[in-house]
Motif scaffolding. Structure first.
Motif, mmCIF file in Angstrom:
data_model
loop_
_atom_site.group_PDB
_atom_site.id
_atom_site.type_symbol
_atom_site.label_atom_id
_atom_site.label_comp_id
_atom_site.label_asym_id
_atom_site.label_seq_id
_atom_site.Cartn_x
_atom_site.Cartn_y
_atom_site.Cartn_z
ATOM 1 N N LYS A 113 16.110 43.100 -37.726
ATOM 2 C CA LYS A 113 15.775 44.426 -38.241
ATOM 3 C C LYS A 113 15.668 44.347 -39.764
ATOM 4 C CE LYS A 113 18.420 46.427 -34.494
ATOM 5 N NZ LYS A 113 19.664 47.083 -34.129
ATOM 6 N N LYS A 114 14.444 44.235 -40.246
ATOM 7 C CA LYS A 114 14.214 44.099 -41.687
ATOM 8 C C LYS A 114 14.457 45.427 -42.394
ATOM 9 C CE LYS A 114 10.521 40.676 -41.596
ATOM 10 N NZ LYS A 114 9.127 40.423 -41.986
ATOM 11 N N PRO A 115 14.936 45.367 -43.623
ATOM 12 C CA PRO A 115 15.017 46.588 -44.428
ATOM 13 C C PRO A 115 13.599 47.060 -44.781
ATOM 14 C CG PRO A 115 15.701 44.676 -45.707
ATOM 15 C CD PRO A 115 15.473 44.205 -44.314
ATOM 16 N N ARG A 116 13.437 48.364 -44.984
ATOM 17 C CA ARG A 116 12.125 48.934 -45.322
ATOM 18 C C ARG A 116 11.499 48.237 -46.524
ATOM 19 N NH1 ARG A 116 13.276 54.093 -46.919
ATOM 20 N NH2 ARG A 116 15.429 53.927 -46.247
ATOM 21 N N GLY A 161 5.975 44.534 -44.415
ATOM 22 C CA GLY A 161 4.688 44.062 -44.901
ATOM 23 C C GLY A 161 4.771 42.847 -45.804
ATOM 24 N N LYS A 162 5.989 42.378 -46.081
ATOM 25 C CA LYS A 162 6.168 41.202 -46.938
ATOM 26 C C LYS A 162 6.667 40.029 -46.093
ATOM 27 C CE LYS A 162 7.431 43.939 -50.977
ATOM 28 N NZ LYS A 162 8.477 44.263 -51.928
ATOM 29 N N ARG A 163 6.338 38.842 -46.535
ATOM 30 C CA ARG A 163 6.861 37.645 -45.863
ATOM 31 C C ARG A 163 8.338 37.498 -46.230
ATOM 32 N NH1 ARG A 163 3.482 32.738 -44.937
ATOM 33 N NH2 ARG A 163 5.368 31.837 -45.774
ATOM 34 N N GLN A 213 10.596 36.290 -49.379
ATOM 35 C CA GLN A 213 11.851 36.865 -49.854
ATOM 36 C C GLN A 213 12.933 36.399 -48.882
ATOM 37 O OE1 GLN A 213 10.932 40.460 -52.507
ATOM 38 N NE2 GLN A 213 12.317 38.795 -52.573
ATOM 39 N N ILE A 214 14.074 36.032 -49.408
ATOM 40 C CA ILE A 214 15.212 35.648 -48.571
ATOM 41 C C ILE A 214 16.139 36.845 -48.507
ATOM 42 C CG2 ILE A 214 17.124 34.035 -48.270
ATOM 43 C CD1 ILE A 214 15.612 32.139 -50.234
#
Length: 170
Positions: free
Chosen positions: A83-86, A90-92, A129-130
């Motif tokens: 679950k990625k943060p907002r 759209g970013k890798r 982004q990590i």
């Protein structure tokens, strides 16, 4: 002490090592934060042989195990899932997930070996982004912050556990 961090694959030995580590680390990490029945359900659902084989065989994951004198001391999973943060939509991005070292192995050299290998794997991906997602009381937050990760304000959730979380990005 001989410390080595290696990739783990879906062999009998790799699976058995991860079964032991994942279960024990989940207990150490969450037993004081989550109801015992809920934690048992979480471990049963997520850390069984078939689930680990599926996760090990997923192209989205890379599993690392750190060994101290040939004894498994901790592990981390590098993944593009979760679950990625907002902020990252759209970013890798790539996530350091499940980072942990057993309490029986307090040496900073063990922690550093696993952490350095995680960064090396993550940085091998171009233009990503990590990110890390930990519960607010995690001892690992300080490690990540002291190595260039910053907290973001986006609401994040821990996978399958009803705990608040802190999301950090580098």
């Amino acid at each position: 002490m001989n410390i080595v961090t290696k990739f783990t694959i879906a062999t009998d030995q790799g699976i058995e090592t991860l079964l032991a580590l994942t279960r024990q680390l989940a207990m150490e990490k969450y037993s004081e934060l989550v109801d015992a029945r809920e934690l048992d359900h979480y471990i049963t659902e997520n850390y069984h042989r078939k689930a680990l084989i599926d996760e090990l065989n997923s192209m989205s994951n890379q599993w690392l195990v750190v060994y101290a004198d040939n004894a498994p001391a901790g592990y981390a999973r590098i993944t593009t899932r979760g679950k990625k943060p907002r902020f990252l939509e759209g970013k890798r991005s790539v996530r350091i997930a499940d980072f942990g070292i057993l309490h029986a192995f307090p040496s900073p050299a063990i922690r550093d070996s696993l952490f350095e290998k995680c960064l090396s794997v993550c940085r091998s991906h171009q233009d990503v982004q990590i990110w890390v997602n930990e519960h607010p009381g995690s001892p690992w937050i300080k490690l990540f912050e002291s190595n260039g990760f910053t907290r973001i304000q986006d609401a994040c959730e821990l996978d399958d556990l009803p705990l608040e979380s802190v999301c950090l990005i580098a």
